[in-house]
Design a protein around this motif. Sequence first.
Motif, PDB file in Angstrom:
ATOM      1  N   UNK B  67       0.840  -1.197   0.000  1.00 56.64           N
ATOM      2  CA  UNK B  67       0.000   0.000   0.000  1.00 56.64           C
ATOM      3  C   UNK B  67       0.876   1.249   0.000  1.00 56.64           C
ATOM      4  N   UNK B  69       0.734   4.561   1.207  1.00 56.96           N
ATOM      5  CA  UNK B  69      -0.115   5.328   2.143  1.00 56.96           C
ATOM      6  C   UNK B  69      -0.154   6.790   1.756  1.00 56.96           C
ATOM      7  N   UNK B  70       0.976   7.285   1.265  1.00 56.11           N
ATOM      8  CA  UNK B  70       1.056   8.696   0.905  1.00 56.11           C
ATOM      9  C   UNK B  70       2.168   8.860  -0.124  1.00 56.11           C
ATOM     10  N   UNK B 103      -3.022  12.475  -1.524  1.00 56.27           N
ATOM     11  CA  UNK B 103      -2.841  11.171  -2.159  1.00 56.27           C
ATOM     12  C   UNK B 103      -3.634  10.145  -1.364  1.00 56.27           C
ATOM     13  N   UNK B 104      -4.668   9.599  -1.984  1.00 55.27           N
ATOM     14  CA  UNK B 104      -5.488   8.604  -1.285  1.00 55.27           C
ATOM     15  C   UNK B 104      -4.735   7.279  -1.249  1.00 55.27           C
ATOM     16  N   UNK B 105      -4.640   6.705  -0.045  1.00 54.07           N
ATOM     17  CA  UNK B 105      -3.899   5.447   0.124  1.00 54.07           C
ATOM     18  C   UNK B 105      -4.377   4.419  -0.895  1.00 54.07           C
ATOM     19  N   UNK B 106      -3.420   3.714  -1.478  1.00 57.79           N
ATOM     20  CA  UNK B 106      -3.709   2.863  -2.630  1.00 57.79           C
ATOM     21  C   UNK B 106      -3.031   1.506  -2.484  1.00 57.79           C
TER      22      UNK B 106
END
Lengths: 224, 177
Positions: B67, B69-70, B103-106
């Motif tokens: 992930x 996160x940012x 930045x949406x966690x991806x």
Amino acid sequence: MAELELVPVRTRILTPDDNIVDAIAEYAKNNIGPNDVVSVAESVVAITQGRLTSPEELKPSFLAKVMCRFVPQKGSLSSCYGMQAAMNFEGEWRMFFAMIMGLFAKLLGKNGVFYEMAGEQAALIDDVTGTMPPFDKHIVYGPKDPSGVAEEIKHRLGCYGAAVADVNDLKRAAVLGVTTGLDPKRLAQILIDNPFGNASQKTPIVIIKNYAEVEAKAQAKALG
Amino acid sequence: MDFLMALIVLAVILVGAVWLYIVRQGDAEFEFLVNQRTDFSLVELTDSKATFSCKVSFVNKGTQDGTIMDAYTRHLLPYEQCDAVEVSSRLELEAAPRTDGYFEALIVPKTTGETVNVTVILTAKNGTITEALKQMVDMPIDIVYQIVARGEWYISKNRMVMRAKEIAQATDRRSAV
């Protein structure tokens, strides 16, 4: 003839500074009648209860780092932080014992034993990315006393009943808490198509219109 | 005694097996492919401001899902080197554009990746941006990202350089049009 109708209610993003019952009153009060059931998304209830943390706030133990390796990648406990968050609630050794039993059960062909034994939070925790911004970088626990929250909603808004539900787009619905007299399985069935939407934080409330009337008629019909 | 020894051997084998399992499992491993980025192009030009953009791909080349996160940009243009412009920069996912710099966690599945758009806005401190850009120098831009996967979270970065020549060429191309 009255029919069941699911009405999602859009709100601003609710935060730990909000009270979920106040929020429902603010956004949905005028649309809630005495035959309706108010359902609310569990992650949003948990957020308003302040039940969230972040990886930066957690110090994963050696056990959490090892145990997370045995959880499939899609699971919320597959990171050492998700695992540690669950351990903080349910206890490190309880989780460890549940995992050992779960592994043995799996060898014998039975799935789900770990989550059955590890406690409620092990199944309810949403890891990072589990919720919308600004909580996408947080780990969100399950809500506290969901049935109590449901009773409070009913008492305040004068609806037929209320429920706290965990629903997702994968056709999985679980009702965690309901007011007395409601059938959680029936509600889960009604909510299975996830009327909260993918971004449930924007529409955390779903009003099930005419529930009492429709259920009463169905029962009368069943009794002949 | 034999029983105790057998227990110890069993425990050692068990620990070894778990260790081997974890080593073989591996973890996510991210990289922003700054060397393969596109050239900066001029997106907008006003009297005082020029906006440039380029695309940078990233990949999770590890063996586990991970992930981001940012992620954010960090431009490095000290006034000692160039005092003609003020800089702001941001990045956004190409697939989910947004202009707030958040930045949406991806989750990025193993062996896959996506692309970000990097936007750099240069504003003249005095006079016109066209004049100010004549003093522009090569500017390093770090893409900084926070990762969480199986192991503990960490912050890493990959550096690219926005060349003064590239800025001039992008501006000239726009002027020619």
